[in-house]
Design an enzyme around this catalytic site. Structure first.
Site, short mmCIF file in Angstrom:
data_model
loop_
_atom_site.label_atom_id
_atom_site.label_comp_id
_atom_site.label_asym_id
_atom_site.label_seq_id
_atom_site.Cartn_x
_atom_site.Cartn_y
_atom_site.Cartn_z
N HIS A 1 4.07 -0.58 -2.98
CA HIS A 1 4.29 -1.09 -1.63
C HIS A 1 5.45 -0.38 -0.94
O HIS A 1 6.33 0.18 -1.60
CB HIS A 1 4.62 -2.59 -1.68
CG HIS A 1 3.42 -3.47 -1.62
ND1 HIS A 1 3.29 -4.50 -0.72
CD2 HIS A 1 2.29 -3.48 -2.34
CE1 HIS A 1 2.14 -5.11 -0.90
NE2 HIS A 1 1.50 -4.50 -1.90
N GLU B 1 -3.33 -1.44 2.74
CA GLU B 1 -3.01 -2.50 3.70
C GLU B 1 -2.12 -1.92 4.80
O GLU B 1 -1.24 -1.10 4.54
CB GLU B 1 -2.27 -3.67 3.02
CG GLU B 1 -3.05 -4.38 1.94
CD GLU B 1 -2.64 -3.91 0.54
OE1 GLU B 1 -1.64 -3.16 0.42
OE2 GLU B 1 -3.33 -4.28 -0.42
#
Length: 321
Positions: A38, A107
């Site tokens: 991330h 994402e």
């Protein structure tokens, strides 16, 4: 026997702790370890997001035998696939063949940082397919020049390649991603215990290949403490992946989960000390055909407590049954 793994959750711990925790996971007897990749945490309460690939390099040197895997890396925006091919090849060398490259369509939370519009899912799948083609071509050796719809590669070559390239896993959530994974992946990755995902993967060419699932747990000797911690740090997980893939910031996830209640979180995630409750959650993935299940213990400050419980109670109970 289903293999049980440990998750290095980059969103909730700093780099040194993540390396320490995977060493503890190896000592506790976990069968493999995965790491999230991330740029942002899901919620500000989680409070971390170090560079996963630096953590992986350190983990490869700090551990002895536990397999390592990205869960998952998006090779279509923040990282160019030629760079992903290089760092995955390096990880396979550093880990002496213990690495699996888990890939997904990403994402917006992590990919918006480079600017531009976030592509729709169908375009992201096209980009992921091209990315896998580029990565595999570079792993084969020689100089690669590639002209695709979404990516170009100009005279690229990997100078340090393992004799055996890492397996590639692809994350699935619906028909198109299952078809893509069935055609191109060595491993299926999924975070929902839905047997139909495996069926679609099989139909597209994935029959007989491993499938790696992931379940979040909030173990604590006090159930209310466990539920509150899960509510504070993991309530975003109650949303659908169609929504989660589109939101751009931790504040967006906080807004989207404003109406989530503690009981909603507890209904989706095993919380507290009840061993059978945790086992039932894990068995749901096993019943859906997953061969590997990675556990996420919610809360950075609870990892040592979790490891002790997993080593003495959870893992022995899972293997005995």
């Amino acid at each position: 026997m289903t293999l049980i793994g440990y998750t290095m959750m980059c969103e909730q711990a700093g780099p040194k702790q993540l390396v320490r925790d995977v060493v503890l996971a190896e000592e506790a007897g976990f069968d493999f370890a995965v790491i999230s990749d991330h740029y942002f945490p899901w919620l500000e309460a989680q409070g971390h997001s170090p560079y996963a690939w630096s953590v992986l390099g350190a983990a490869a040197q700090a551990t002895d035998h536990i397999p390592l895997m990205t869960y998952v890396t998006c090779p279509i925006r923040r990282y160019h696939p030629a760079v992903v091919a290089q760092k995955a090849a390096t990880m396979q060398l550093l880990s002496d063949g213990r690495f699996t490259l888990g890939l997904g369509a990403g994402e917006n939370l992590n990919e918006h940082i480079i600017g531009g519009n976030w592509p729709i899912a169908a375009v992201r799948h096209e980009m992921l397919e091209e990315a896998v083609e580029i990565i595999r071509a570079l792993w084969e050796g020689g100089t690669v020049t590639y002209r695709g719809k979404h990516f170009d590669v100009e005279a690229a070559k990997l100078w340090d390649r393992p004799d055996s390239p890492p397996p590639i896993g692809i994350a699935v959530s619906g028909p198109e991603s299952c078809r893509l994974a069935g055609r191109h992946a060595d491993v299926m990755i999924g975070v929902q215990p839905r047997a139909e995902l495996g069926d679609m993967f099989d139909a597209a060419g994935g029959e007989g290949k491993p499938r790696v699932g992931q379940i979040a747990l909030s173990y604590d000797t006090d159930e209310q403490v466990a539920v509150k911690r899960a509510m504070d740090q993991f309530r975003w997980f109650t949303g659908s992946w169609r929504v989660n893939a589109e939101l751009p910031l931790p504040a967006s996830f906080a807004d989207a989960s404003r109406t989530v209640r503690e009981e909603d979180v507890a209904a989706q995630m095993p919380c507290g000390p009840d061993l059978d409750k945790h086992i039932d959650g894990i068995r749901g993935f096993e019943a859906a055909g997953f061969t590997h299940i990675a556990l996420v213990q919610v809360g950075a400050d609870t990892q040592e407590q979790f490891m002790t419980w997993a080593a003495t109670e959870l893992l022995p109970a899972l293997r005995a049954r």
